[in-house]
Design an enzyme around this catalytic site. Sequence first.
Site, mmCIF file in Angstrom:
data_model
loop_
_atom_site.group_PDB
_atom_site.id
_atom_site.type_symbol
_atom_site.label_atom_id
_atom_site.label_comp_id
_atom_site.label_asym_id
_atom_site.label_seq_id
_atom_site.Cartn_x
_atom_site.Cartn_y
_atom_site.Cartn_z
ATOM 1 N N LYS A 200 0.762 -1.321 -0.036
ATOM 2 C CA LYS A 200 -0.070 -0.120 0.012
ATOM 3 C C LYS A 200 0.830 1.115 0.010
ATOM 4 C CE LYS A 200 -3.621 2.355 2.606
ATOM 5 N NZ LYS A 200 -4.690 2.263 3.606
ATOM 6 N N LYS A 254 -2.070 -1.637 -3.894
ATOM 7 C CA LYS A 254 -2.932 -0.444 -3.923
ATOM 8 C C LYS A 254 -1.946 0.929 -3.705
ATOM 9 C CE LYS A 254 -6.212 1.758 -0.381
ATOM 10 N NZ LYS A 254 -6.576 1.863 0.882
HETATM 11 C C1 PBG Z 1 -7.184 3.404 5.522
HETATM 12 C C2 PBG Z 1 -7.721 3.343 4.050
HETATM 13 C C3 PBG Z 1 -7.425 4.255 3.038
HETATM 14 C C4 PBG Z 1 -8.113 3.626 2.020
HETATM 15 C C5 PBG Z 1 -8.538 2.386 2.323
HETATM 16 N N1 PBG Z 1 -8.002 2.171 3.690
HETATM 17 C C6 PBG Z 1 -6.972 5.625 3.164
HETATM 18 C C7 PBG Z 1 -5.246 5.935 3.476
HETATM 19 O O1 PBG Z 1 -4.644 4.706 3.834
HETATM 20 O O2 PBG Z 1 -5.628 7.029 3.743
HETATM 21 C C8 PBG Z 1 -8.100 4.392 0.575
HETATM 22 C C9 PBG Z 1 -8.869 3.760 -0.060
HETATM 23 C C10 PBG Z 1 -9.433 4.639 -1.306
HETATM 24 O O3 PBG Z 1 -8.734 5.643 -1.489
HETATM 25 O O4 PBG Z 1 -10.428 4.408 -2.261
HETATM 26 N N2 PBG Z 1 -6.587 2.418 6.279
#
Ligand code: PBG
Length: 330
Positions: A200, A254
Site C-alpha cells: 500500500k 494499492k
Molecule cells: C485507511 C484506508 C485508506 C484507503 C483504504 N483504507 C486511506 C488511507 O490509507 O489514507 C483508501 C481507499 C481509497 O482511496 O479508495 N486505512
Amino acid sequence: MISGQFPATRLRRNRRAPWLRAMVRETRLTPANLIWPVFLTAGPEPEPIATMPGVMRHPLGALAGLAREAVALGIPALALFPNTPADRRTDDGREALNPDNLVCRAIAELKSATDAIGVMTDVALDPYTAHGHDGLVDAAGHVLNDATVDMLVGQALNQVRAGADIVAPSDMMDGRVGAIRRSLEADGFVDTHIMAYSAKYASGFYGPFRDAVGAAGRLRGDKATYQMDPANAREALAEVALDVAEGADSVMVKPGLPYLDVVKAVADRFDVPVFAYCVSGEYAMIEAAVAAGMLARDRVVPEMLLAFRRAGAAGVLTYHAPMVARLLGA
Ligand code: PBG
C-alpha cells in the site's frame, strides 16, 4: 501489388468477428472479480460524497438491500468503511474495539440479510483516531508500530466476532498479519481469511476516500513513515513475502492503475491470489472526465478493470463494482 505469399501470418484473422475474438480472448472480467467497497454512516439517511459523485455513505437500514443487490449481480464480497461520528474519535482510537461500533452493527445487518456474500472489513485505526493516522501516535508525532499492532489485533477480533469473513489490514504496520493470524487461531477462528494490504503506497489518490470517512482535514503530517514510497517496486515483493509467511490468504496492491507493474510482479512471483484496489481518486478521475463529456463510462471502466486481470489480479476493489456488474450481466 502484394504478392500471393505476403504475409503468411495475419494476426488480424483472429479479430475478424465477435465469435472469433471471444474464442481467442486471453483474459475475462466477470462480476466474481469485483469487490464492492461500501461506506457507512451512523445517520438515518444516505449521504452523498462530494468528491465521489455517485457514491453514498449508506445507513444501516440500507445494507440488507445492498447485500441482496450484490448477490443478484454476482458480486462476491462487500468491503466496509465506516464514517465514525466525530465524538467517537479519540487519540487512542478505542472505538475500534467497541463490539457495538458502526462496522460491527453493519456486519450483523448484512449477515442477517444473506450468507451468500462475503463481508470484508478494514483493519486500521484511521476511522477512529482524532489525528487521522492508521496507528497510535507518540508525543513527537511518530506512529508507533508495536503498540498499534496490539490495537489492530483487538480490532480484527472484534470484527471477526461480529461475523466478518475477511479481515483486511490496511495499516502497513510491521508484523501485524502474523499477530492477527496468531490471535485468530488462538480464538478458534481458523477459517477467517486475511487479505493483506501488502503493498500500500503513500498515495495522493486516497483524497476522496478521506472525505468519505471523515478523515480529511484531520490528518497531521502524512503517512509516509508507514505506507510505501511510490518509487519502490522491489520493496513490494519483500512486503508480500512477509505477509504470506505471516499467514495472509491473499495480498493486495494499492492504488490500482498507476501500480499495475507491481500487480504483475507480485502475481508472477507468488502463488496466492493478488487483489488490487482501484482507489477513490481513480474513481473520481473517471467520473470527472465522464461528467465533462470527455470519456464514455461504459467503455472505459470495463477496459480499465480488464487491464487489472491482464496484469494478473484475481479481483479488484472498485467503487464501480455495481455499475460494471450490471453491464457485464446485461
Ligand atoms: C485507511 C484506508 C485508506 C484507503 C483504504 N483504507 C486511506 C488511507 O490509507 O489514507 C483508501 C481507499 C481509497 O482511496 O479508495 N486505512
